[in-house]
Design an enzyme around this catalytic site. Structure first.
Site, PDB file in Angstrom:
ATOM      1  N   ASN A 104      30.618  40.547  28.607  1.00  0.00           N
ATOM      2  CA  ASN A 104      32.057  40.796  28.579  1.00  0.00           C
ATOM      3  C   ASN A 104      32.395  42.089  27.860  1.00  0.00           C
ATOM      4  O   ASN A 104      31.650  42.540  26.990  1.00  0.00           O
ATOM      5  CB  ASN A 104      32.781  39.623  27.919  1.00  0.00           C
ATOM      6  CG  ASN A 104      32.685  38.372  28.766  1.00  0.00           C
ATOM      7  OD1 ASN A 104      32.289  38.452  29.924  1.00  0.00           O
ATOM      8  ND2 ASN A 104      33.002  37.240  28.185  1.00  0.00           N
ATOM      9  N   ASP A 106      35.680  42.420  26.681  1.00  0.00           N
ATOM     10  CA  ASP A 106      37.031  42.151  26.193  1.00  0.00           C
ATOM     11  C   ASP A 106      37.174  42.101  24.677  1.00  0.00           C
ATOM     12  O   ASP A 106      38.283  41.900  24.168  1.00  0.00           O
ATOM     13  CB  ASP A 106      37.555  40.844  26.818  1.00  0.00           C
ATOM     14  CG  ASP A 106      36.618  39.657  26.554  1.00  0.00           C
ATOM     15  OD1 ASP A 106      35.893  39.640  25.539  1.00  0.00           O
ATOM     16  OD2 ASP A 106      36.611  38.726  27.402  1.00  0.00           O
ATOM     17  N   HIS A 123      27.627  45.455  28.826  1.00  0.00           N
ATOM     18  CA  HIS A 123      28.451  46.222  29.764  1.00  0.00           C
ATOM     19  C   HIS A 123      29.543  47.020  29.062  1.00  0.00           C
ATOM     20  O   HIS A 123      30.529  47.412  29.675  1.00  0.00           O
ATOM     21  CB  HIS A 123      29.062  45.284  30.811  1.00  0.00           C
ATOM     22  CG  HIS A 123      28.014  44.623  31.672  1.00  0.00           C
ATOM     23  ND1 HIS A 123      28.224  43.490  32.396  1.00  0.00           N
ATOM     24  CD2 HIS A 123      26.722  44.963  31.917  1.00  0.00           C
ATOM     25  CE1 HIS A 123      27.121  43.136  33.054  1.00  0.00           C
ATOM     26  NE2 HIS A 123      26.198  44.014  32.758  1.00  0.00           N
ATOM     27  N   CYS A 134      32.424  66.137  26.306  1.00  0.00           N
ATOM     28  CA  CYS A 134      32.184  66.468  24.891  1.00  0.00           C
ATOM     29  C   CYS A 134      31.996  65.238  24.006  1.00  0.00           C
ATOM     30  O   CYS A 134      31.820  65.365  22.801  1.00  0.00           O
ATOM     31  CB  CYS A 134      33.303  67.346  24.343  1.00  0.00           C
ATOM     32  SG  CYS A 134      34.861  66.470  24.060  1.00  0.00           S
ATOM     33  N   CYS A 156      40.398  64.867  28.722  1.00  0.00           N
ATOM     34  CA  CYS A 156      40.155  65.053  27.296  1.00  0.00           C
ATOM     35  C   CYS A 156      41.116  66.100  26.705  1.00  0.00           C
ATOM     36  O   CYS A 156      41.239  67.213  27.248  1.00  0.00           O
ATOM     37  CB  CYS A 156      38.704  65.491  27.095  1.00  0.00           C
ATOM     38  SG  CYS A 156      38.277  65.748  25.372  1.00  0.00           S
ATOM     39  N   ALA A 240      33.838  25.922  29.168  1.00  0.00           N
ATOM     40  CA  ALA A 240      33.168  26.487  28.005  1.00  0.00           C
ATOM     41  C   ALA A 240      33.803  26.036  26.680  1.00  0.00           C
ATOM     42  O   ALA A 240      33.099  25.653  25.744  1.00  0.00           O
ATOM     43  CB  ALA A 240      33.188  28.010  28.103  1.00  0.00           C
TER      44      ALA A 240
HETATM   45  P1  NAD Z   1      31.221  35.982  36.982  1.00  0.00           P
HETATM   46  O1  NAD Z   1      32.669  36.184  37.336  1.00  0.00           O
HETATM   47  O2  NAD Z   1      30.189  36.387  37.955  1.00  0.00           O
HETATM   48  O3  NAD Z   1      30.975  34.434  36.670  1.00  0.00           O
HETATM   49  C1  NAD Z   1      31.772  33.724  35.794  1.00  0.00           C
HETATM   50  C2  NAD Z   1      31.295  32.285  35.834  1.00  0.00           C
HETATM   51  O4  NAD Z   1      32.035  31.578  34.853  1.00  0.00           O
HETATM   52  C3  NAD Z   1      31.519  31.599  37.176  1.00  0.00           C
HETATM   53  O5  NAD Z   1      30.298  31.054  37.625  1.00  0.00           O
HETATM   54  C4  NAD Z   1      32.550  30.495  36.882  1.00  0.00           C
HETATM   55  O6  NAD Z   1      32.258  29.294  37.543  1.00  0.00           O
HETATM   56  C5  NAD Z   1      32.363  30.312  35.390  1.00  0.00           C
HETATM   57  N1  NAD Z   1      33.565  29.902  34.684  1.00  0.00           N
HETATM   58  C6  NAD Z   1      34.847  30.283  34.887  1.00  0.00           C
HETATM   59  N2  NAD Z   1      35.655  29.705  33.978  1.00  0.00           N
HETATM   60  C7  NAD Z   1      34.854  28.938  33.178  1.00  0.00           C
HETATM   61  C8  NAD Z   1      35.099  28.111  32.063  1.00  0.00           C
HETATM   62  N3  NAD Z   1      36.317  27.903  31.583  1.00  0.00           N
HETATM   63  N4  NAD Z   1      34.040  27.489  31.492  1.00  0.00           N
HETATM   64  C9  NAD Z   1      32.766  27.646  31.977  1.00  0.00           C
HETATM   65  N5  NAD Z   1      32.501  28.414  33.030  1.00  0.00           N
HETATM   66  C10 NAD Z   1      33.524  29.072  33.619  1.00  0.00           C
HETATM   67  O7  NAD Z   1      31.016  36.647  35.567  1.00  0.00           O
HETATM   68  P2  NAD Z   1      29.706  37.204  34.900  1.00  0.00           P
HETATM   69  O8  NAD Z   1      28.543  36.328  35.164  1.00  0.00           O
HETATM   70  O9  NAD Z   1      30.083  37.512  33.508  1.00  0.00           O
HETATM   71  O10 NAD Z   1      29.433  38.596  35.669  1.00  0.00           O
HETATM   72  C11 NAD Z   1      30.459  39.410  36.157  1.00  0.00           C
HETATM   73  C12 NAD Z   1      30.657  40.751  35.487  1.00  0.00           C
HETATM   74  O11 NAD Z   1      32.053  40.905  35.258  1.00  0.00           O
HETATM   75  C13 NAD Z   1      30.060  40.918  34.151  1.00  0.00           C
HETATM   76  O12 NAD Z   1      29.544  42.198  34.128  1.00  0.00           O
HETATM   77  C14 NAD Z   1      31.236  40.873  33.184  1.00  0.00           C
HETATM   78  O13 NAD Z   1      31.049  41.828  32.176  1.00  0.00           O
HETATM   79  C15 NAD Z   1      32.396  41.348  33.977  1.00  0.00           C
HETATM   80  N6  NAD Z   1      33.696  40.769  33.620  1.00  0.00           N
HETATM   81  C16 NAD Z   1      34.060  40.675  32.311  1.00  0.00           C
HETATM   82  C17 NAD Z   1      35.264  40.116  31.971  1.00  0.00           C
HETATM   83  C18 NAD Z   1      35.624  40.036  30.503  1.00  0.00           C
HETATM   84  O14 NAD Z   1      35.233  40.908  29.721  1.00  0.00           O
HETATM   85  N7  NAD Z   1      36.344  38.997  30.087  1.00  0.00           N
HETATM   86  C19 NAD Z   1      36.109  39.607  32.945  1.00  0.00           C
HETATM   87  C20 NAD Z   1      35.724  39.730  34.295  1.00  0.00           C
HETATM   88  C21 NAD Z   1      34.496  40.303  34.609  1.00  0.00           C
END
Ligand code: NAD
Length: 255
Positions: A104, A106, A123, A134, A156, A240
């Protein structure tokens, strides 16, 4: 012992180097959509436009990127850590966390109180930006003020170079330092807990494989199935926040 919450809590209790690995699913309960669930980001935007090549190589790519970012960043910025982030921080306080490897961007693990040095960001981090020429750093909040003031493509202030958020776009190499460190910690872990990741984005999704091959117990907590569920020692389908909260509560009662 078949209760998956109990099994995970006991794994964590006995572990010397427990690692938690998080994906977008850990933040959906904070209101940040993931990429692959229905209603997620890819239902609304075309992923082919969000490439490193498009951003760096074309003005159109950058304009489109910032147009989307101008609207999505404030939503991410106002999101608050949820029970899952707080439970992971609690694992640290209980001395049961070697590190949290996250996909993530965020910043919510840090905002939930997890020390910076405990978070390995594969990421990047969307709250920061920098000039590609720069290297001058910018806060993403500052860039947001420019966008809101009418700037369409931030450049920039120092050298006129391309300003880019500190996040990895499709087709962009992963930060080598963070990736190597994550691999090392995954291989050294004895319990590896995946929370909220579809485990389809590589090379991040290799981390549980590294851990499992090196002998760690693998726990996968996700709302939907993942390609590695069959290899998991514990697989929990659920939210989660609820699951992590229950695991930490059980762990506390065992300590
Ligand atoms: P993904 O979107 O591929 O998968 C997310 C998974 O989380 C899904 O399989 C879904 O079923 C599950 N999910 C959704 N809500 C849930 C919950 N409440 N409890 C448990 N599981 C839950 O995401 P990924 O595997 O992280 O890969 C996607 C890419 O997107 C990554 O590179 C990530 O960095 C980026 N991303 C990041 C953010 C963030 O920073 N919050 C948001 C969107 C995407």
């Amino acid at each position: 012992m078949t209760d998956p919450i109990e099994r995970t809590a006991r794994f964590l209790l006995e572990a010397e180097r427990p690692v938690v690995f998080t994906g977008a699913g850990v933040s959906t309960e904070s209101g940040i959509p993931d990429f692959r669930s229905p209603g997620g980001v890819w239902d609304r935007f075309d992923p082919r436009e969000m490439t490193y090549k498009n951003f760096v190589g074309t003005e159109t790519g950058r304009r489109k990127y910032w147009e989307i970012g101008r609207h999505s960043y404030p939503l991410m910025r106002k999101a608050e850590p949820n029970r899952a982030h707080l439970a992971i921080t609690e694992l640290h306080r209980l001395g049961r966390l070697d590190c949290c490897i996250t996909q993530n961007v965020d910043n919510l693990h840090q905002r939930a109180g997890l020390p910076e040095e405990k978070v390995i960001e594969l990421h990047g981090n969307a709250t920061r930006a920098r000039c590609l020429a720069c290297e001058r750093p910018y806060s993403r909040d500052e860039i947001q003020e420019w966008l809101d003031g009418g700037v369409e493509i931030p450049t920039c202030a120092e050298c006129g170079g391309i300003v880019k958020p500190h996040t990895i776009l499709f087709g962009e190499p992963m930060p080598p330092g963070a990736t190597e460190e994550a691999e090392r910690r995954a291989r050294a872990s004895d319990v590896f807990v995946v929370v909220g990741s579809s485990l389809v984005v590589y090379p991040a999704a290799y981390m549980p494989v590294h851990a499992k091959h090196a002998g760690a117990a693998l726990v996968i907590i996700n709302l939907s199935r993942t390609p590695y569920d069959a290899q998991a020692d514990v697989q929990i389908t659920g939210k989660a926040g609820e699951i992590m909260h229950a695991i930490v509560r059980r762990l506390r009662s065992l300590q």
